[in-house]
Scaffold this active site. Structure first.
Site, PDB file in Angstrom:
ATOM      1  CG  ASN A  91      -4.805 -16.795  -0.387  1.00 24.75           C
ATOM      2  OD1 ASN A  91      -4.549 -15.590  -0.317  1.00 24.75           O
ATOM      3  ND2 ASN A  91      -5.588 -17.405   0.491  1.00 24.75           N
ATOM      4  CB  SER A 134     -10.038  -4.342   3.772  1.00 23.93           C
ATOM      5  OG  SER A 134     -10.140  -4.983   2.505  1.00 23.93           O
ATOM      6  NE  ARG A 158      -9.004  -0.962   1.982  1.00 19.24           N
ATOM      7  CZ  ARG A 158      -9.367  -1.639   0.887  1.00 19.24           C
ATOM      8  NH1 ARG A 158      -8.500  -2.400   0.255  1.00 19.24           N
ATOM      9  NH2 ARG A 158     -10.583  -1.529   0.413  1.00 19.24           N
ATOM     10  CB  THR A 159      -6.469   3.155   8.094  1.00 22.04           C
ATOM     11  OG1 THR A 159      -5.630   4.283   7.829  1.00 22.04           O
ATOM     12  CG2 THR A 159      -6.308   2.733   9.548  1.00 22.04           C
ATOM     13  CG  HIS A 160      -5.879  -3.012   6.358  1.00 20.57           C
ATOM     14  ND1 HIS A 160      -4.966  -2.291   5.624  1.00 20.57           N
ATOM     15  CD2 HIS A 160      -6.437  -3.899   5.501  1.00 20.57           C
ATOM     16  CE1 HIS A 160      -4.974  -2.726   4.365  1.00 20.57           C
ATOM     17  NE2 HIS A 160      -5.858  -3.708   4.270  1.00 20.57           N
ATOM     18  CG  HIS A 198      -1.886  -1.176   1.180  1.00 19.26           C
ATOM     19  ND1 HIS A 198      -3.172  -1.066   0.701  1.00 19.26           N
ATOM     20  CD2 HIS A 198      -1.719  -2.477   1.517  1.00 19.26           C
ATOM     21  CE1 HIS A 198      -3.762  -2.246   0.770  1.00 19.26           C
ATOM     22  NE2 HIS A 198      -2.902  -3.120   1.255  1.00 19.26           N
ATOM     23  CD  GLU A 214      -9.610 -15.271   6.815  1.00 13.72           C
ATOM     24  OE1 GLU A 214      -8.908 -15.974   6.045  1.00 13.72           O
ATOM     25  OE2 GLU A 214      -9.593 -14.023   6.775  1.00 13.72           O
TER      26      GLU A 214
END
Length: 277
Positions: A240, A217, A97-99, A76, A198
């Site tokens: 993926n 996000s 972008r701030t996650h 980013h 996950e």
């Protein structure tokens, strides 16, 4: 003693919309473009689209704009770019972008979207790199987001603010995207909190509740964009297959590499779609 905050959004009594208006004023001053028509948030793998959309009018370090944080993630770029398309539209490209997993709070996560709305944009294009739940998908494949499931247990809306999320990811805009590439598939994006990937069991849970894509996000940003009255188009690059769907362990390096390999194709696709918006 007055508490000092590094970011104005962190002050308890801050008005995030006033801060977004100040940020939009900064962008107008720094770019020389008073109003933008379309905004793009470019996630992993989508960065080259900025080179293909049109003529760059100005590039601004995000940290020079009120309320923006320095990006924490490789891939980013930390800039805001104003681009004029061949058709004369002004596009604000957000590479900062701030996650949610960075722990700065939801206000900072959605600040770029609220700033885009304050800058006049009516269409918000949100892109990301994510894991695919469908076994028929493959790394490097772009898919449209048709809906989302928000598993962050959080919301950008504050107070008694009730916003309808029906057709959140605009069917009209998805149809435009498919007019450019009829082969585009679509699915439901599931936002987890992160930053860990996950587990296979969590991926199966997402699948059972209707998720096709898993990531960290986009969902919170889309809600804020709807609150601001924007029309939203969402794209995921399948970097993926998700945990338990593919047999090998997941890594951020794999995500970055898949994004680099797919970048020329998906960026050209996105540029063609933007020209039709």
């Amino acid at each position: 003693m007055t508490e000092i905050h590094d970011n104005p959004l962190d002050a308890p009594n801050a008005d995030p919309f006033e801060i977004a208006a100040a940020a939009a004023a900064d962008i107008a001053r720094l770019t020389g473009v008073e109003k933008h028509d379309i905004a793009l948030t470019l996630g992993s793998g989508w960065g080259r689209a900025a080179e293909l959309i049109g003529e760059t009018v100005a590039t601004v370090p995000a940290t020079e704009v009120t309320g923006f944080s320095r990006p924490a993630l490789e891939g980013h770029v930390g800039t805001l770019r104003s681009i004029r398309t061949p058709g004369g539209k002004h596009v604000l490209v957000i590479g900062a972008r701030t996650h949610y997993y960075e722990g700065h709070g939801v206000r900072r996560v959605v600040h770029s979207v609220r700033t885009a709305a304050a800058a006049g944009t009516r269409i918000m294009v949100l892109t990301n790199g994510a894991g695919g739940v469908r076994e028929t998908w493959h790394a490097g494949q772009p898919v449209l987001i048709s809906d989302h499931i928000n598993l962050t247990a959080d919301s950008p809306l504050e107070g008694a603010t009730f916003v309808d999320l029906t057709d959140l990811y605009s069917r009209r805009l998805r149809d435009i995207a498919r007019s450019v590439d009829p082969t585009l598939d679509e699915g439901v994006y599931t936002q987890f909190r992160g930053p860990h990937y996950e587990t296979p069991a969590e991926v199966q849970m997402a699948k059972r509740i209707g998720g096709d894509i898993v990531g960290m996000s986009t969902a919170l940003e889309a809600i804020a964009a709807r609150e601001a009255g924007m029309e939203i188009l969402g794209f995921s690059l399948i970097t993926n297959l998700a945990a338990g769907i593919q047999s090998t362990p997941l890594s951020h390096g794999e995500v970055i590499e898949a994004g680099k390999e797919a970048e020329p194709v998906i960026s050209a696709l996105l540029a063609r779609v933007v020209e039709q918006l």
